[in-house]
Design a protein around this motif. Sequence first.
Motif, PDB file in Angstrom:
ATOM      1  N   VAL A   5      40.959 -36.613  12.618  1.00 52.95           N
ATOM      2  CA  VAL A   5      40.284 -35.958  11.481  1.00 52.95           C
ATOM      3  C   VAL A   5      41.278 -35.671  10.365  1.00 52.95           C
ATOM      4  N   LEU A   6      42.529 -35.397  10.732  1.00 55.52           N
ATOM      5  CA  LEU A   6      43.550 -35.172   9.710  1.00 55.52           C
ATOM      6  C   LEU A   6      43.824 -36.460   8.937  1.00 55.52           C
ATOM      7  N   ALA A   7      43.644 -37.603   9.609  1.00 60.28           N
ATOM      8  CA  ALA A   7      43.852 -38.908   8.964  1.00 60.28           C
ATOM      9  C   ALA A   7      42.624 -39.343   8.155  1.00 60.28           C
ATOM     10  N   GLY A   8      41.590 -38.483   8.134  1.00 60.98           N
ATOM     11  CA  GLY A   8      40.411 -38.793   7.328  1.00 60.98           C
ATOM     12  C   GLY A   8      39.267 -39.441   8.083  1.00 60.98           C
ATOM     13  N   GLU A   9      39.398 -39.575   9.399  1.00 62.09           N
ATOM     14  CA  GLU A   9      38.328 -40.178  10.201  1.00 62.09           C
ATOM     15  C   GLU A   9      37.291 -39.133  10.590  1.00 62.09           C
ATOM     16  N   ARG A  10      36.103 -39.623  10.943  1.00 58.99           N
ATOM     17  CA  ARG A  10      35.079 -38.755  11.544  1.00 58.99           C
ATOM     18  C   ARG A  10      35.137 -38.963  13.039  1.00 58.99           C
ATOM     19  N   VAL A  11      35.079 -37.862  13.785  1.00 60.43           N
ATOM     20  CA  VAL A  11      35.143 -37.936  15.250  1.00 60.43           C
ATOM     21  C   VAL A  11      33.921 -37.220  15.813  1.00 60.43           C
ATOM     22  N   ILE A  12      33.047 -37.988  16.441  1.00 57.87           N
ATOM     23  CA  ILE A  12      31.809 -37.410  16.972  1.00 57.87           C
ATOM     24  C   ILE A  12      31.596 -37.892  18.403  1.00 57.87           C
ATOM     25  N   ASP A  13      31.233 -36.962  19.270  1.00 54.73           N
ATOM     26  CA  ASP A  13      30.892 -37.311  20.646  1.00 54.73           C
ATOM     27  C   ASP A  13      29.788 -38.373  20.603  1.00 54.73           C
ATOM     28  N   PRO A  14      30.017 -39.584  21.170  1.00 53.62           N
ATOM     29  CA  PRO A  14      29.056 -40.682  21.017  1.00 53.62           C
ATOM     30  C   PRO A  14      27.678 -40.407  21.623  1.00 53.62           C
ATOM     31  N   GLU A  15      27.632 -39.738  22.768  1.00 49.33           N
ATOM     32  CA  GLU A  15      26.332 -39.434  23.387  1.00 49.33           C
ATOM     33  C   GLU A  15      25.535 -38.477  22.514  1.00 49.33           C
ATOM     34  N   LEU A  16      26.235 -37.517  21.949  1.00 48.52           N
ATOM     35  CA  LEU A  16      25.573 -36.539  21.086  1.00 48.52           C
ATOM     36  C   LEU A  16      25.089 -37.195  19.793  1.00 48.52           C
ATOM     37  N   ALA A  17      25.873 -38.128  19.272  1.00 41.53           N
ATOM     38  CA  ALA A  17      25.474 -38.842  18.051  1.00 41.53           C
ATOM     39  C   ALA A  17      24.180 -39.609  18.295  1.00 41.53           C
ATOM     40  N   ALA A  18      24.075 -40.255  19.459  1.00 44.65           N
ATOM     41  CA  ALA A  18      22.860 -41.004  19.787  1.00 44.65           C
ATOM     42  C   ALA A  18      21.674 -40.061  19.934  1.00 44.65           C
ATOM     43  N   ALA A  19      21.896 -38.909  20.568  1.00 47.81           N
ATOM     44  CA  ALA A  19      20.818 -37.924  20.754  1.00 47.81           C
ATOM     45  C   ALA A  19      20.356 -37.363  19.410  1.00 47.81           C
ATOM     46  N   ALA A  20      21.300 -37.144  18.491  1.00 47.19           N
ATOM     47  CA  ALA A  20      20.949 -36.602  17.176  1.00 47.19           C
ATOM     48  C   ALA A  20      20.103 -37.589  16.381  1.00 47.19           C
ATOM     49  N   LEU A  21      20.434 -38.867  16.501  1.00 45.63           N
ATOM     50  CA  LEU A  21      19.653 -39.890  15.802  1.00 45.63           C
ATOM     51  C   LEU A  21      18.229 -39.970  16.330  1.00 45.63           C
ATOM     52  N   SER A  22      18.086 -39.859  17.659  1.00 43.92           N
ATOM     53  CA  SER A  22      16.744 -39.956  18.246  1.00 43.92           C
ATOM     54  C   SER A  22      15.938 -38.677  18.043  1.00 43.92           C
ATOM     55  N   ALA A  23      16.622 -37.539  17.898  1.00 41.78           N
ATOM     56  CA  ALA A  23      15.908 -36.264  17.741  1.00 41.78           C
ATOM     57  C   ALA A  23      15.306 -36.103  16.350  1.00 41.78           C
ATOM     58  N   GLY A  24      15.880 -36.776  15.370  1.00 46.40           N
ATOM     59  CA  GLY A  24      15.372 -36.642  14.011  1.00 46.40           C
ATOM     60  C   GLY A  24      15.870 -35.365  13.363  1.00 46.40           C
ATOM     61  N   PRO A  25      15.538 -35.175  12.079  1.00 45.85           N
ATOM     62  CA  PRO A  25      16.027 -34.003  11.356  1.00 45.85           C
ATOM     63  C   PRO A  25      15.315 -32.719  11.766  1.00 45.85           C
ATOM     64  N   ASN A  26      15.907 -31.618  11.416  1.00 43.67           N
ATOM     65  CA  ASN A  26      15.331 -30.300  11.666  1.00 43.67           C
ATOM     66  C   ASN A  26      14.048 -30.158  10.837  1.00 43.67           C
ATOM     67  N   PRO A  27      12.898 -29.916  11.492  1.00 48.22           N
ATOM     68  CA  PRO A  27      11.642 -29.824  10.742  1.00 48.22           C
ATOM     69  C   PRO A  27      11.437 -28.461  10.073  1.00 48.22           C
ATOM     70  N   LEU A  28      12.254 -27.472  10.441  1.00 47.81           N
ATOM     71  CA  LEU A  28      12.051 -26.111   9.941  1.00 47.81           C
ATOM     72  C   LEU A  28      12.719 -25.910   8.581  1.00 47.81           C
ATOM     73  N   THR A  29      12.036 -25.182   7.702  1.00 48.49           N
ATOM     74  CA  THR A  29      12.644 -24.822   6.423  1.00 48.49           C
ATOM     75  C   THR A  29      13.655 -23.692   6.666  1.00 48.49           C
ATOM     76  N   ALA A  30      14.479 -23.430   5.674  1.00 55.34           N
ATOM     77  CA  ALA A  30      15.471 -22.350   5.786  1.00 55.34           C
ATOM     78  C   ALA A  30      14.779 -21.015   6.043  1.00 55.34           C
ATOM     79  N   ARG A  31      13.672 -20.769   5.376  1.00 57.85           N
ATOM     80  CA  ARG A  31      12.955 -19.496   5.540  1.00 57.85           C
ATOM     81  C   ARG A  31      12.325 -19.400   6.934  1.00 57.85           C
ATOM     82  N   GLU A  32      11.772 -20.506   7.441  1.00 57.34           N
ATOM     83  CA  GLU A  32      11.197 -20.506   8.798  1.00 57.34           C
ATOM     84  C   GLU A  32      12.283 -20.233   9.831  1.00 57.34           C
TER      85      GLU A  32
END
Length: 201
Positions: free
Chosen positions: A118-145
């Motif tokens: 990350v200090l060298a400017g790369e993004r480092v993300i747990d690969p299993e979590l990245a796949a789960a985040a893509l399949s889960a979709g965005p947060n449907p709740l508004t900030a107020r909700e």
Amino acid sequence: MIKVLLAEDQGMMRGALALLLGLEEDIEVVAQVTTGDAIVPTALEAEPDVALLDIELPGRSGLDAAADLRTRLPACAVLILTTFGRPGYLRRAMESGAAGFLVKDGPVEELAGAIRRVLAGERVIDPELAAAALSAGPNPLTAREREVLAAAVDGSTVADIATRLHLSPATVRNYLSAAIGKTGTRNRMEAVRAARQNGWL
């Protein structure tokens, strides 16, 4: 030397991380904090290269502090290290400007490598979590909700939530109803549970 700020509220975990990272020839833990409120002031003083932040901290979350660090100390890369590998947390971390997101059950060599990357400017993300985040979709709740659901966590009544958030009881009911609908749950406590499991709160 890579200067690291470590934010972790569990003493044993914080001590172990500091000790293990200190064994690396090119990494020095220059500051340790136990609350989210202390992250930004300590970082401004210590000027670390990398801030290693837990999410759930007393005071304020590591995610909120990450967003502040991006504007107040842009040279500091943020790496989230958490027990809670939830897709919603990953999305929020990336939106807040974090350069990396790892879960705590990985090997320490992986953590040291992630700090360097990350200090060298790369993004480092747990690969299993990245796949789960893509399949889960965005947060449907508004900030107020999210705010109203978060206020309902302790079982507060609609009237109590309304008073605390300076809203009318009818407005609170509307937000709760919308959150229940969007999470596909039957009541507000189930909605809170679902939102937490997905990392939306």
